[in-house]
Design a protein around this motif. Structure first.
Motif, PDB file in Angstrom:
ATOM      1  N   TRP A 133       0.888  -1.169   0.000  1.00 38.38           N
ATOM      2  CA  TRP A 133       0.000   0.000   0.000  1.00 38.38           C
ATOM      3  C   TRP A 133       0.922   1.214   0.000  1.00 38.38           C
ATOM      4  O   TRP A 133       1.814   1.311   0.853  1.00 38.38           O
ATOM      5  CB  TRP A 133      -0.871  -0.021   1.256  1.00 38.38           C
ATOM      6  N   VAL A 134       0.749   2.107  -0.951  1.00 38.09           N
ATOM      7  CA  VAL A 134       1.642   3.261  -1.084  1.00 38.09           C
ATOM      8  C   VAL A 134       0.857   4.562  -0.959  1.00 38.09           C
ATOM      9  O   VAL A 134      -0.315   4.643  -1.333  1.00 38.09           O
ATOM     10  CB  VAL A 134       2.405   3.242  -2.430  1.00 38.09           C
ATOM     11  N   MET A 135       1.543   5.568  -0.408  1.00 34.61           N
ATOM     12  CA  MET A 135       0.952   6.898  -0.289  1.00 34.61           C
ATOM     13  C   MET A 135       2.052   7.933  -0.505  1.00 34.61           C
ATOM     14  O   MET A 135       3.186   7.751  -0.049  1.00 34.61           O
ATOM     15  CB  MET A 135       0.314   7.088   1.092  1.00 34.61           C
ATOM     16  N   GLY A 136       1.697   8.998  -1.195  1.00 33.69           N
ATOM     17  CA  GLY A 136       2.627  10.110  -1.349  1.00 33.69           C
ATOM     18  C   GLY A 136       2.681  10.910  -0.063  1.00 33.69           C
ATOM     19  O   GLY A 136       1.736  10.905   0.727  1.00 33.69           O
ATOM     20  N   ASP A 137       3.774  11.635   0.150  1.00 34.29           N
ATOM     21  CA  ASP A 137       3.902  12.453   1.353  1.00 34.29           C
ATOM     22  C   ASP A 137       2.987  13.671   1.307  1.00 34.29           C
ATOM     23  O   ASP A 137       2.576  14.182   2.338  1.00 34.29           O
ATOM     24  CB  ASP A 137       5.351  12.905   1.540  1.00 34.29           C
ATOM     25  N   ASN A 138       2.676  14.150   0.117  1.00 34.50           N
ATOM     26  CA  ASN A 138       1.765  15.276  -0.047  1.00 34.50           C
ATOM     27  C   ASN A 138       0.359  14.705  -0.162  1.00 34.50           C
ATOM     28  O   ASN A 138      -0.166  14.492  -1.250  1.00 34.50           O
ATOM     29  CB  ASN A 138       2.133  16.091  -1.284  1.00 34.50           C
ATOM     30  N   ARG A 139      -0.241  14.434   0.968  1.00 34.99           N
ATOM     31  CA  ARG A 139      -1.506  13.709   1.017  1.00 34.99           C
ATOM     32  C   ARG A 139      -2.664  14.457   0.349  1.00 34.99           C
ATOM     33  O   ARG A 139      -3.647  13.867  -0.029  1.00 34.99           O
ATOM     34  CB  ARG A 139      -1.875  13.379   2.461  1.00 34.99           C
ATOM     35  N   GLU A 140      -2.530  15.763   0.228  1.00 40.56           N
ATOM     36  CA  GLU A 140      -3.602  16.535  -0.396  1.00 40.56           C
ATOM     37  C   GLU A 140      -3.611  16.376  -1.917  1.00 40.56           C
ATOM     38  O   GLU A 140      -4.645  16.503  -2.549  1.00 40.56           O
ATOM     39  CB  GLU A 140      -3.479  18.001  -0.025  1.00 40.56           C
ATOM     40  N   LEU A 141      -2.452  16.100  -2.527  1.00 35.95           N
ATOM     41  CA  LEU A 141      -2.357  16.045  -3.982  1.00 35.95           C
ATOM     42  C   LEU A 141      -2.060  14.667  -4.553  1.00 35.95           C
ATOM     43  O   LEU A 141      -2.362  14.407  -5.715  1.00 35.95           O
ATOM     44  CB  LEU A 141      -1.260  17.004  -4.475  1.00 35.95           C
ATOM     45  N   ALA A 142      -1.452  13.811  -3.771  1.00 34.83           N
ATOM     46  CA  ALA A 142      -0.974  12.526  -4.294  1.00 34.83           C
ATOM     47  C   ALA A 142      -2.116  11.618  -4.732  1.00 34.83           C
ATOM     48  O   ALA A 142      -3.103  11.458  -4.018  1.00 34.83           O
ATOM     49  CB  ALA A 142      -0.117  11.820  -3.242  1.00 34.83           C
ATOM     50  N   LEU A 143      -1.944  11.057  -5.912  1.00 35.98           N
ATOM     51  CA  LEU A 143      -2.819   9.966  -6.356  1.00 35.98           C
ATOM     52  C   LEU A 143      -2.074   8.689  -6.021  1.00 35.98           C
ATOM     53  O   LEU A 143      -1.000   8.431  -6.567  1.00 35.98           O
ATOM     54  CB  LEU A 143      -3.084  10.070  -7.858  1.00 35.98           C
ATOM     55  N   ASP A 144      -2.628   7.923  -5.103  1.00 36.75           N
ATOM     56  CA  ASP A 144      -1.916   6.763  -4.582  1.00 36.75           C
ATOM     57  C   ASP A 144      -2.911   5.660  -4.260  1.00 36.75           C
ATOM     58  O   ASP A 144      -4.034   5.676  -4.773  1.00 36.75           O
ATOM     59  CB  ASP A 144      -1.061   7.165  -3.374  1.00 36.75           C
ATOM     60  N   SER A 145      -2.546   4.731  -3.394  1.00 37.26           N
ATOM     61  CA  SER A 145      -3.415   3.601  -3.084  1.00 37.26           C
ATOM     62  C   SER A 145      -4.797   4.044  -2.622  1.00 37.26           C
ATOM     63  O   SER A 145      -5.793   3.395  -2.936  1.00 37.26           O
ATOM     64  CB  SER A 145      -2.772   2.713  -2.015  1.00 37.26           C
TER      65      SER A 145
END
Length: 169
Positions: A133-145
């Motif tokens: 499960w992956v997430m970008g550090d910029n949670r407001e902009l990241a398209l991730d899991s």
């Protein structure tokens, strides 16, 4: 400048550029240019990161990795992101303080710069074997899991899609 000098300069520049890539390749590394803000504030757009290439990645929570996103994500080329969940772990967002829960414990994430606010809430997910499960550090902009769970299923990424691990920013 004469045509011969211009050609020589172009060839020299090409050789030096190729040489840098070859040096990384020999050491089992590859440079990636960061184009998005998904890993800010940790890694800013315009930064070049070097990843250790992996054949068989052993997932570790917190690793910054370069992945080949699943085809159904529709991304164009490799993506820089952070491993948040490894096989068998359970994630949920969020506790009363806005922290992501990893195996029912708040995950300390000073790298997000959001005072713990993970921005997009998600129900509990247990990461299947062979996936992360992956997430970008910029949670407001990241398209991730988080995004792809809502759109396309569980949002996890096959471990074999990890191209490399960034060890220094």
């Amino acid at each position: 400048m004469t045509r011969a000098r211009t050609l020589a300069l172009v060839l020299l520049t090409a050789a030096l550029t190729a040489g840098c890539g070859l040096a990384y390749s020999i050491r089992g590394q590859r440079a990636f240019d960061v184009r998005s803000e998904s890993m800010a504030p940790t890694i800013q757009p315009g930064t070049r990161v070097v990843a250790d290439l992996v054949d068989h990645y052993t997932p570790r929570t917190g690793d910054i990795v370069v992945i080949q996103p699943p085809e159904k994500w529709g991304a164009n080329g490799p993506v820089l992101t952070r491993v948040i969940g490894i096989p068998g772990s359970t994630l949920k967002c969020c506790d009363a303080n806005g922290k992501v829960l990893l195996d029912d414990k708040p995950l300390l994430e000073p790298y997000t710069g959001l005072n713990g606010n993970a921005d997009r809430y998600f129900d509990a997910v247990t990461v299947p074997s062979g996936r992360v499960w992956v997430m970008g550090d910029n949670r407001e902009l990241a398209l991730d899991s988080r995004s792809y769970r809502r759109m396309l299923g569980d949002g996890t990424v096959p471990v074999e899609n990890v191209i490399g691990v960034v060890h220094s920013e």
